[in-house]
Design an enzyme around this catalytic site. Structure first.
Site, PDB file in Angstrom:
ATOM      1  N   THR A  66      -7.572  -5.646  11.019  1.00 21.24           N
ATOM      2  CA  THR A  66      -6.655  -5.725  10.258  1.00 21.24           C
ATOM      3  C   THR A  66      -6.678  -7.006   9.076  1.00 21.24           C
ATOM      4  OG1 THR A  66      -4.470  -4.847  10.080  1.00 21.24           O
ATOM      5  CG2 THR A  66      -4.436  -6.025  11.747  1.00 21.24           C
ATOM      6  N   LYS A  72     -10.844  -7.357   6.545  1.00 19.13           N
ATOM      7  CA  LYS A  72     -11.181  -5.433   7.207  1.00 19.13           C
ATOM      8  C   LYS A  72     -12.630  -6.485   5.752  1.00 19.13           C
ATOM      9  CE  LYS A  72      -7.850  -2.912   7.516  1.00 19.13           C
ATOM     10  NZ  LYS A  72      -7.190  -1.795   7.342  1.00 19.13           N
ATOM     11  N   ASP A 127     -10.569   4.818   9.179  1.00 20.36           N
ATOM     12  CA  ASP A 127      -9.720   5.563   8.778  1.00 20.36           C
ATOM     13  C   ASP A 127      -9.523   6.979   7.589  1.00 20.36           C
ATOM     14  OD1 ASP A 127      -7.420   3.578   9.216  1.00 20.36           O
ATOM     15  OD2 ASP A 127      -7.761   2.598   7.007  1.00 20.36           O
ATOM     16  N   ARG A 154      -7.999  -0.031 -10.365  1.00 26.42           N
ATOM     17  CA  ARG A 154      -8.757   0.444  -8.634  1.00 26.42           C
ATOM     18  C   ARG A 154      -8.388   1.638  -8.812  1.00 26.42           C
ATOM     19  NH1 ARG A 154      -5.042  -4.451  -7.750  1.00 26.42           N
ATOM     20  NH2 ARG A 154      -2.991  -3.634  -8.460  1.00 26.42           N
ATOM     21  N   ALA A 170      -3.886   3.934  -4.792  1.00 26.55           N
ATOM     22  CA  ALA A 170      -5.783   3.331  -4.291  1.00 26.55           C
ATOM     23  C   ALA A 170      -5.771   1.875  -3.967  1.00 26.55           C
ATOM     24  CB  ALA A 170      -6.124   3.399  -6.144  1.00 26.55           C
ATOM     25  N   GLY A 171      -5.007   1.814  -2.950  1.00 30.51           N
ATOM     26  CA  GLY A 171      -4.838   0.526  -1.988  1.00 30.51           C
ATOM     27  C   GLY A 171      -6.697   0.907  -0.756  1.00 30.51           C
ATOM     28  N   GLY A 172      -6.563   0.457   0.297  1.00 27.84           N
ATOM     29  CA  GLY A 172      -7.486  -0.024   1.481  1.00 27.84           C
ATOM     30  C   GLY A 172      -7.386   1.364   2.009  1.00 27.84           C
TER      31      GLY A 172
HETATM   32  P1  NAP Z   1      -2.426  -1.532  -0.442  1.00 32.26           P
HETATM   33  O1  NAP Z   1      -4.024  -1.786  -0.350  1.00 32.26           O
HETATM   34  O2  NAP Z   1      -1.946  -2.826  -0.402  1.00 32.26           O
HETATM   35  O3  NAP Z   1      -2.157  -0.471  -1.725  1.00 32.26           O
HETATM   36  C1  NAP Z   1      -1.165   0.188  -1.903  1.00 32.26           C
HETATM   37  C2  NAP Z   1      -1.428   1.272  -3.061  1.00 32.26           C
HETATM   38  O4  NAP Z   1       0.030   2.039  -3.136  1.00 32.26           O
HETATM   39  C3  NAP Z   1      -1.489   0.722  -4.904  1.00 32.26           C
HETATM   40  O5  NAP Z   1      -2.532   1.671  -4.708  1.00 32.26           O
HETATM   41  C4  NAP Z   1      -0.818   0.301  -4.787  1.00 32.26           C
HETATM   42  O6  NAP Z   1      -1.006   0.089  -6.637  1.00 32.26           O
HETATM   43  C5  NAP Z   1       0.504   1.677  -4.785  1.00 32.26           C
HETATM   44  N1  NAP Z   1       1.595   1.394  -5.123  1.00 32.26           N
HETATM   45  C6  NAP Z   1       1.888   0.397  -4.459  1.00 32.26           C
HETATM   46  N2  NAP Z   1       3.447   0.370  -4.152  1.00 32.26           N
HETATM   47  C7  NAP Z   1       3.648   1.433  -5.619  1.00 32.26           C
HETATM   48  C8  NAP Z   1       5.076   2.031  -6.032  1.00 32.26           C
HETATM   49  N3  NAP Z   1       6.398   1.820  -5.788  1.00 32.26           N
HETATM   50  N4  NAP Z   1       4.436   3.031  -6.950  1.00 32.26           N
HETATM   51  C9  NAP Z   1       3.335   3.698  -6.567  1.00 32.26           C
HETATM   52  N5  NAP Z   1       2.482   2.638  -6.472  1.00 32.26           N
HETATM   53  C10 NAP Z   1       2.758   2.351  -5.529  1.00 32.26           C
HETATM   54  O7  NAP Z   1      -1.555  -0.484   0.705  1.00 32.26           O
HETATM   55  P2  NAP Z   1      -2.658   0.494   1.871  1.00 32.26           P
HETATM   56  O8  NAP Z   1      -3.797  -0.509   2.685  1.00 32.26           O
HETATM   57  O9  NAP Z   1      -3.763   1.858   1.143  1.00 32.26           O
HETATM   58  O10 NAP Z   1      -1.534   1.403   2.599  1.00 32.26           O
HETATM   59  C11 NAP Z   1      -0.801   1.961   2.061  1.00 32.26           C
HETATM   60  C12 NAP Z   1      -0.091   2.517   2.216  1.00 32.26           C
HETATM   61  O11 NAP Z   1      -0.526   3.809   3.250  1.00 32.26           O
HETATM   62  C13 NAP Z   1       1.354   1.858   3.390  1.00 32.26           C
HETATM   63  O12 NAP Z   1       2.279   2.512   3.372  1.00 32.26           O
HETATM   64  C14 NAP Z   1       0.263   1.841   4.594  1.00 32.26           C
HETATM   65  O13 NAP Z   1       1.154   1.971   5.564  1.00 32.26           O
HETATM   66  C15 NAP Z   1      -0.290   3.000   5.405  1.00 32.26           C
HETATM   67  N6  NAP Z   1      -1.043   3.199   5.689  1.00 32.26           N
HETATM   68  C16 NAP Z   1      -0.846   4.637   6.695  1.00 32.26           C
HETATM   69  C17 NAP Z   1      -2.184   4.539   7.689  1.00 32.26           C
HETATM   70  C18 NAP Z   1      -2.353   5.578   8.579  1.00 32.26           C
HETATM   71  O14 NAP Z   1      -2.815   4.927   9.487  1.00 32.26           O
HETATM   72  N7  NAP Z   1      -1.113   6.404   8.413  1.00 32.26           N
HETATM   73  C19 NAP Z   1      -3.180   3.701   7.569  1.00 32.26           C
HETATM   74  C20 NAP Z   1      -3.379   2.419   6.239  1.00 32.26           C
HETATM   75  C21 NAP Z   1      -2.043   2.203   5.430  1.00 32.26           C
HETATM   76  P3  NAP Z   1      -1.246  -0.418  -7.851  1.00 32.26           P
HETATM   77  O15 NAP Z   1      -2.778  -0.384  -7.469  1.00 32.26           O
HETATM   78  O16 NAP Z   1      -1.558  -0.126  -8.618  1.00 32.26           O
HETATM   79  O17 NAP Z   1      -0.909  -2.017  -6.727  1.00 32.26           O
END
Ligand code: NAP
Length: 271
Positions: free
Chosen positions: A59, A63, A102, A155, A128-130
Site C-alpha cells: 500500500t 505501490k 484493485d 490526472r 483519477a487517483g490510484g
Molecule cells: P488518490 O490517489 O489520492 O486520488 C484522489 C482523487 O480524488 C484525485 O483524482 C482527486 O482529484 C480527487 N479528489 C480528492 N478530493 C476531491 C474533492 N473534494 N472533490 C473532487 N475530487 C476530489 O486516492 P485513491 O487512492 O485513488 O483513493 C480515492 C478514494 O477511493 C479514497 O476514498 C479511498 O479510500 C477509496 N479507495 C477504496 C478502495 C476500496 O477497495 N474500496 C480502494 C482504493 C481506494 P485531483 O486529481 O483533481 O486532485
C-alpha cells in the site's frame, strides 16, 4: 506467512480479512501489517524474498516503488504502473511478480453487488487517483465505455487513457459538461475521498442522480456516504467500497494459496 507493507499501515483491514480466510480454509498461515518507511521498498521486497513470504500486499507509499525490485508484472500492474499484490511466479522458482488487484476486485464486486457486467456498460468515473485509474482500466478492459470526471486535467486525461481508445475526460468544474456526461451513462463510480467521515459533500451535482443510474462509492468508511443516501432517495441501485476491498483481497488470496477465497468469512471479518 504473508504481510502488507506501507506507511501508515496499522489501520489496514487486510490482516483481519486474510487471517480469517486462512483459518476458514484450514491453512496454518499468518498475515501481518509491517510498517515500512518511504524509500525502503526495495529492502522490504528483498527481505520478503529472503524470508520466503508466500504473499505480500503493498500500500501507499510503495505501490510504484516496489516495481524495480520485481521480476515481472501482470498486464494490469504494467498498464497502471502500480502494484498492490506481490506473488510467486507460477513455477515458484523464486521469481516475484507484481499485480494490481484493485480493478479485478472492483469488477467482481460490480457483478456480485449490482449484477452488472462491464461489457457495453456506459460509465462515469469521478476521480483519477490510484483507485480511479484502476477502475477506469478494468471497466475499459471489460468492454465498457468510460468518461473520467476530475478536477486536475492532467490526472483526468491520464485516467481516461487507461480506459482505452474510447476513454474520455470531462473537467469536474464544467457543470454543464458534467451533467451531460452523467445523463448518458448507466453507472457512476465515485473514486474520490468525498464523503469520508465528517464530509457531507457530494462530488457531482445531486440533480444528476436518477433511478436508472447505478452508483458505486469506493469509500468504505463510512459505509453510508451522502452520495449513496442521495442516490437511493432517487431509487438507484447502490454499493459502497467494502465489496471492492473484499474482492481485491480475494484475488490476492487466490494468487497466493491457489484456493478459492471464502468470501462470506472475509465479509464477516470486517463487518
Ligand atoms: P488518490 O490517489 O489520492 O486520488 C484522489 C482523487 O480524488 C484525485 O483524482 C482527486 O482529484 C480527487 N479528489 C480528492 N478530493 C476531491 C474533492 N473534494 N472533490 C473532487 N475530487 C476530489 O486516492 P485513491 O487512492 O485513488 O483513493 C480515492 C478514494 O477511493 C479514497 O476514498 C479511498 O479510500 C477509496 N479507495 C477504496 C478502495 C476500496 O477497495 N474500496 C480502494 C482504493 C481506494 P485531483 O486529481 O483533481 O486532485
Amino acid at each position: 506467512m504473508a504481510a502488507v507493507i506501507g506507511d501508515p499501515v496499522t489501520h489496514s483491514l487486510s490482516p483481519r480479512l486474510h487471517n480469517a480466510a486462512f483459518r476458514a480454509v484450514g491453512l496454518d498461515w499468518v498475515y501481518v501489517a509491517l510498517p515500512v518507511a518511504r524509500g525502503q521498498a526495495r529492502a522490504a521486497v528483498d527481505g520478503a524474498r529472503a524470508l520466503g513470504l508466500r504473499g505480500l500486499s503493498v500500500t501507499m507509499p510503495h505501490k510504484e516503488a516496489v516495481i524495480d525490485s520485481l521480476d515481472g508484472l501482470t498486464s494490469a500492474a504494467a498498464d497502471l504502473g502500480a502494484v498492490n499484490c506481490i506473488l510467486r511466479a507460477p513455477h515458484d522458482d523464486g521469481l516475484l511478480l507484481g499485480d494490481n488487484t484493485d480493478g479485478q476486485g472492483f469488477i467482481r464486486g460490480l457483478r456480485a453487488d449490482l449484477g452488472l457486467d462491464p461489457a457495453g456498460l456506459r460509465c462515469a468515473v469521478v476521480g483519477a487517483g490510484g483507485a480511479g485509474r484502476a477502475v477506469a482500466h478494468a471497466l475499459g478492459a471489460g468492454g465498457a465505455s468510460v468518461t473520467v470526471l476530475n478536477r486536475d486535467p492532467g490526472r483526468g486525461e491520464h485516467a481516461a487513457a487507461m480506459a482505452g481508445p474510447d476513454g474520455r475526460f470531462v473537467p469536474l468544474d464544467e457543470d454543464r459538461a458534467v451533467r451531460t456526461a452523467i445523463a448518458d451513462v448507466d453507472l457512476l463510480v465515485d473514486a474520490t475521498p468525498t464523503g469520508m467521515a465528517g464530509d457531507s459533500s457530494i462530488s457531482v451535482p445531486e440533480a444528476c442522480l436518477r433511478a436508472d443510474l447505478a452508483v458505486v462509492d469506493l469509500v468504505y468508511h463510512p459505509t453510508e456516504t451522502p452520495l449513496l443516501t442521495a442516490a437511493r432517495r432517487e431509487g438507484s441501485k447502490t454499493a459502497n467500497g467494502l465489496s471492492m476491498l473484499v474482492h481485491q483481497a480475494a484475488v490476492a488470496f487466490e494468487h497466493w494459496t491457489g484456493t478459492a477465497a471464502p468470501l462470506d468469512v472475509m465479509v464477516a471479518a470486517i463487518a
